[in-house]
Scaffold this motif. Sequence first.
Motif, PDB file in Angstrom:
ATOM      1  N   HIS A 108       0.807  -1.230   0.000  1.00 18.40           N
ATOM      2  CA  HIS A 108       0.000   0.000   0.000  1.00 18.40           C
ATOM      3  C   HIS A 108       0.844   1.286   0.000  1.00 18.40           C
ATOM      4  O   HIS A 108       0.330   2.366   0.270  1.00 18.40           O
TER       5      HIS A 108
ATOM      6  N   ALA B 103      -2.860  -0.991   8.251  1.00 17.50           N
ATOM      7  CA  ALA B 103      -1.981  -0.530   9.325  1.00 17.50           C
ATOM      8  C   ALA B 103      -1.801   0.959   9.080  1.00 17.50           C
ATOM      9  O   ALA B 103      -0.885   1.379   8.406  1.00 17.50           O
TER      10      ALA B 103
ATOM     11  N   HIS C  32      -1.452   5.141   9.182  1.00 17.88           N
ATOM     12  CA  HIS C  32      -0.329   6.011   9.494  1.00 17.88           C
ATOM     13  C   HIS C  32      -0.879   7.330  10.006  1.00 17.88           C
ATOM     14  O   HIS C  32      -0.739   8.363   9.378  1.00 17.88           O
TER      15      HIS C  32
ATOM     16  N   HIS D 210      -3.097   6.640   2.881  1.00 20.18           N
ATOM     17  CA  HIS D 210      -2.615   5.829   1.750  1.00 20.18           C
ATOM     18  C   HIS D 210      -2.732   4.328   2.022  1.00 20.18           C
ATOM     19  O   HIS D 210      -2.873   3.536   1.099  1.00 20.18           O
TER      20      HIS D 210
ATOM     21  N   HIS E 178      10.586  -2.733   5.107  1.00 20.11           N
ATOM     22  CA  HIS E 178      10.830  -1.410   4.536  1.00 20.11           C
ATOM     23  C   HIS E 178      11.138  -0.402   5.621  1.00 20.11           C
ATOM     24  O   HIS E 178      10.832  -0.619   6.783  1.00 20.11           O
TER      25      HIS E 178
ATOM     26  N   GLU F 149       4.263  -3.946  10.103  1.00 20.90           N
ATOM     27  CA  GLU F 149       2.966  -4.104   9.426  1.00 20.90           C
ATOM     28  C   GLU F 149       2.664  -5.555   9.022  1.00 20.90           C
ATOM     29  O   GLU F 149       1.559  -5.824   8.536  1.00 20.90           O
TER      30      GLU F 149
HETATM   31 FE   LIG Z   1       2.279   1.323   5.822  1.00 22.17          FE
END
Ligand SMILES: [Fe+2]
Lengths: 108, 272
Positions: free
Chosen positions: B11, B54, B56, B123, B186, B234
């Motif tokens: 995502h 998840a 933000h 997002h 990431h 995540e």
């Molecule tokens: Fe994320």
Amino acid sequence: MSLYAMQKFLYHLNRDAGVQTRFKTDQEALLGEYPFTDEERSAIASGDVGLIYVLGANGQLLMHFAAYLGMPWPDYIASMREGVAKHGPVRAGVYAMTTAMNEKVAGV
Amino acid sequence: MSLVFAGVCSHAPGITGRAHLADPALRDPFHAAFRAMGDELRATKPDALVLVGAEHFGNFFMNNMPAYAIGMGAEYSGPIEDSAWIGIAKTRIPGNPDLSQRLITEVLQTVDVSFAEEWLLDHGLIVPLNFLTPNYDLNIIPVNINCQGPPLTPLHRAWAFGEALRRAADSVPERIAIIATGGISHWPATPDSGKINVEWDREFMARWARNDREALLAYSDADIYRDAGQGGFEIRTFISLAAAARGAGAIRHFQPIPIFSVTCTLGVMEVI
Ligand SMILES: [Fe+2]
């Protein structure tokens, strides 16, 4: 330091068009509503993304502040590196830098 | 009726927002596979899409952070991000508060989930929807697992939450599709953005595809932080999905794209 307040301000700014407008038209009063240190207040007022990063703001909050300031992606990445070069490693949180100072990770 | 479709996807905001900076040879097949997964999902004729993300800080902050939350709104809107920055126009997406209520009531039998009648999509959910239901015409039920503001829920609780979501889906007459979305390794929103631990991602997805509960729950957050970055937290969403679907997973796409910050991943899981 009042990292919590700094992050909360970014959270409000990111989600609320009214706060985004006030940042441009009524900034002093807006920032006066948060218990910042002088360093934090001036970092936010001057859009010092590198310093805010080093102070430990969650990257997911700071990323949108950089976008709001109109910083292109490569400049945003570079400003965080410059912040670490100038002020030392990230002081709090889980968004520390783990790559070398001169590394261009995704080519930017 | 239970689950008619189960899948996982990436995502990252760069997938849409930095599409112009990506190598088309990597970007285009990924975008096409993402849209194809949407076609596959919609072909199962779901009445609602449960989207386990998840987020933000689209909604929840450290003043009152729920480990788990489910949306109960009549409609949702997003993205909170600047439209030009993320490459997705502001939009509204229908919900189904009655269905939400029934699902939440069943989940509460085993997990003390929070609920929210207001929910702004960031997002984390709007990027998947942009590909899966590009007309935004399928009712969604947003679900969040806190992966941003530590302390975080343990992985075994993410598994239990997935089991609860499955039980809830089984308890209603509607046809439910479920998508979980997260990054694997990431280091987003840091100067390391674009760093990817492909071997770690490959191993995690292998555990996910064989739905190996023990192996999926074997990571500690210290391991994840060291090897997969703070974005790796995540994986909780993928773990919940595996618990909900119970079957074997098929990986539809697995391609590191550094300018998108992640190994761009799509997978579907058999529902048994
Ligand atoms: Fe994320």
